[in-house]
Design a protein around this motif. Structure first.
Motif, PDB file in Angstrom:
ATOM      1  N   GLU A 128       0.765  -1.193  -0.048  1.00  0.00           N
ATOM      2  CA  GLU A 128       0.038  -0.032   0.018  1.00  0.00           C
ATOM      3  C   GLU A 128       0.934   1.244   0.084  1.00  0.00           C
ATOM      4  OE1 GLU A 128      -3.341   0.162  -0.252  1.00  0.00           O
ATOM      5  OE2 GLU A 128      -3.151  -2.271  -0.292  1.00  0.00           O
ATOM      6  N   SER A 129       0.535   2.460  -0.546  1.00  0.00           N
ATOM      7  CA  SER A 129       1.105   3.504  -0.548  1.00  0.00           C
ATOM      8  C   SER A 129       0.785   4.343   0.446  1.00  0.00           C
ATOM      9  CB  SER A 129       0.809   4.354  -1.913  1.00  0.00           C
ATOM     10  OG  SER A 129      -0.860   4.908  -1.800  1.00  0.00           O
ATOM     11  N   ASP A 130       1.595   5.311   0.888  1.00  0.00           N
ATOM     12  CA  ASP A 130       1.580   6.269   1.934  1.00  0.00           C
ATOM     13  C   ASP A 130       1.263   5.764   3.359  1.00  0.00           C
ATOM     14  OD1 ASP A 130       1.347   8.316  -0.165  1.00  0.00           O
ATOM     15  OD2 ASP A 130      -0.857   7.710  -0.356  1.00  0.00           O
ATOM     16  N   THR A 131       2.224   4.450   3.430  1.00  0.00           N
ATOM     17  CA  THR A 131       2.179   3.710   4.555  1.00  0.00           C
ATOM     18  C   THR A 131       3.682   3.305   5.034  1.00  0.00           C
ATOM     19  OG1 THR A 131       1.194   1.656   4.053  1.00  0.00           O
ATOM     20  CG2 THR A 131      -0.006   2.952   5.075  1.00  0.00           C
ATOM     21  N   PRO A 132       4.229   3.457   6.125  1.00  0.00           N
ATOM     22  CA  PRO A 132       5.798   2.883   6.320  1.00  0.00           C
ATOM     23  C   PRO A 132       6.061   1.580   5.833  1.00  0.00           C
ATOM     24  CG  PRO A 132       4.766   3.895   8.423  1.00  0.00           C
ATOM     25  CD  PRO A 132       3.607   4.008   7.375  1.00  0.00           C
ATOM     26  N   ILE A 171       8.453   5.821   2.927  1.00  0.00           N
ATOM     27  CA  ILE A 171       6.983   5.787   2.651  1.00  0.00           C
ATOM     28  C   ILE A 171       6.767   6.032   1.256  1.00  0.00           C
ATOM     29  CG2 ILE A 171       4.961   7.239   3.097  1.00  0.00           C
ATOM     30  CD1 ILE A 171       6.358   6.748   5.698  1.00  0.00           C
ATOM     31  N   PRO A 172       6.079   4.540   0.665  1.00  0.00           N
ATOM     32  CA  PRO A 172       5.988   4.577  -0.808  1.00  0.00           C
ATOM     33  C   PRO A 172       4.866   5.428  -1.411  1.00  0.00           C
ATOM     34  CG  PRO A 172       5.284   2.573   0.278  1.00  0.00           C
ATOM     35  CD  PRO A 172       5.898   3.485   1.385  1.00  0.00           C
ATOM     36  N   SER A 173       5.194   5.762  -2.691  1.00  0.00           N
ATOM     37  CA  SER A 173       4.130   6.467  -3.174  1.00  0.00           C
ATOM     38  C   SER A 173       3.535   5.669  -4.430  1.00  0.00           C
ATOM     39  CB  SER A 173       4.510   7.913  -4.035  1.00  0.00           C
ATOM     40  OG  SER A 173       5.222   8.765  -3.035  1.00  0.00           O
ATOM     41  N   LYS A 174       2.421   5.792  -4.776  1.00  0.00           N
ATOM     42  CA  LYS A 174       1.834   4.862  -5.971  1.00  0.00           C
ATOM     43  C   LYS A 174       2.633   4.876  -7.117  1.00  0.00           C
ATOM     44  CE  LYS A 174      -3.040   5.442  -4.568  1.00  0.00           C
ATOM     45  NZ  LYS A 174      -4.208   5.783  -4.697  1.00  0.00           N
ATOM     46  N   GLY A 175       2.628   3.852  -7.747  1.00  0.00           N
ATOM     47  CA  GLY A 175       3.704   3.467  -8.961  1.00  0.00           C
ATOM     48  C   GLY A 175       4.246   1.807  -8.838  1.00  0.00           C
TER      49      GLY A 175
END
Length: 191
Positions: A128-132, A171-175
């Motif tokens: 999932e994006s936006d989570t550590p 913290i990952p961003s979508k992609g």
């Protein structure tokens, strides 16, 4: 990277849910994630890392992945698992609570594992994006590895000695991120 790790631990502290404190008297201090991490690395003189890996992800060791384990899980293992029973008397109730807070915090981080070895490997993981998130890299080669991971870390490179494990927190961003080293490829799909 140390600043990023401290920021991630600070974020984790705010994410950690309340842990059952039934085994700890009300006069004790609050559980401490940093104390839990220190215990994880040193308990019993060899630490939980001996069986569960440096980042509690199992790392192919006999103890397996224990990220997200609770105080009840720890107490059950200390009472019933022969190897864990060796640590039982060495850990106070507060030690156990500190370990639980640390492991529960790790359980809230998306784990991405990448083993770099001398044979062709390719794997894909979705998070999932936006989570550590934490990328745990294991260099299974007999030579040092230098990686450039601009999508994950502002640091120039990550260097791993032979048979060394390191983690990159972000913290990952979508992609979609594709990581490559020689024949080893990891694709991270972030929703």
């Amino acid at each position: 990277m140390k600043i990023a790790n401290k920021m991630l631990i600070g974020t984790l502290l705010s994410l950690v849910s309340a842990v059952s404190v039934s085994a700890v008297s009300e006069t004790t201090t609050s559980p401490n994630i940093n104390a839990g991490e220190q215990l994880f690395r040193t308990a019993g003189g060899y630490g939980c890392i001996a069986c569960h890996g440096l980042y509690a992800n199992g790392a192919g060791n006999v103890g397996g992945n224990i990220r997200g384990k609770t105080l009840d899980d720890i107490n059950h293992s200390l009472a019933n698992e022969p190897t864990m029973q060796l640590l039982s008397s060495a850990l106070s109730n507060m030690d156990r609570l500190n370990l639980a807070v640390y492991l529960e915090a790790l359980g809230k981080i998306s784990l991405v594992e990448w083993t770099i070895e001398d044979k062709a490997t390719s794997s894909t993981i979705t998070i999932e994006s936006d989570t550590p998130a934490q990328l745990v890299i294991f260099n299974k080669l007999f030579e040092p590895v230098e990686l450039t991971l601009p999508q994950l870390t502002p640091e120039q490179t990550v260097q791993l000695n032979p048979y060394e494990t390191k983690a990159v927190d972000w913290i990952p961003s979508k992609g979609v991120y594709t990581l490559n080293y020689n024949q080893s490829q990891l694709t991270i799909e972030i929703k």
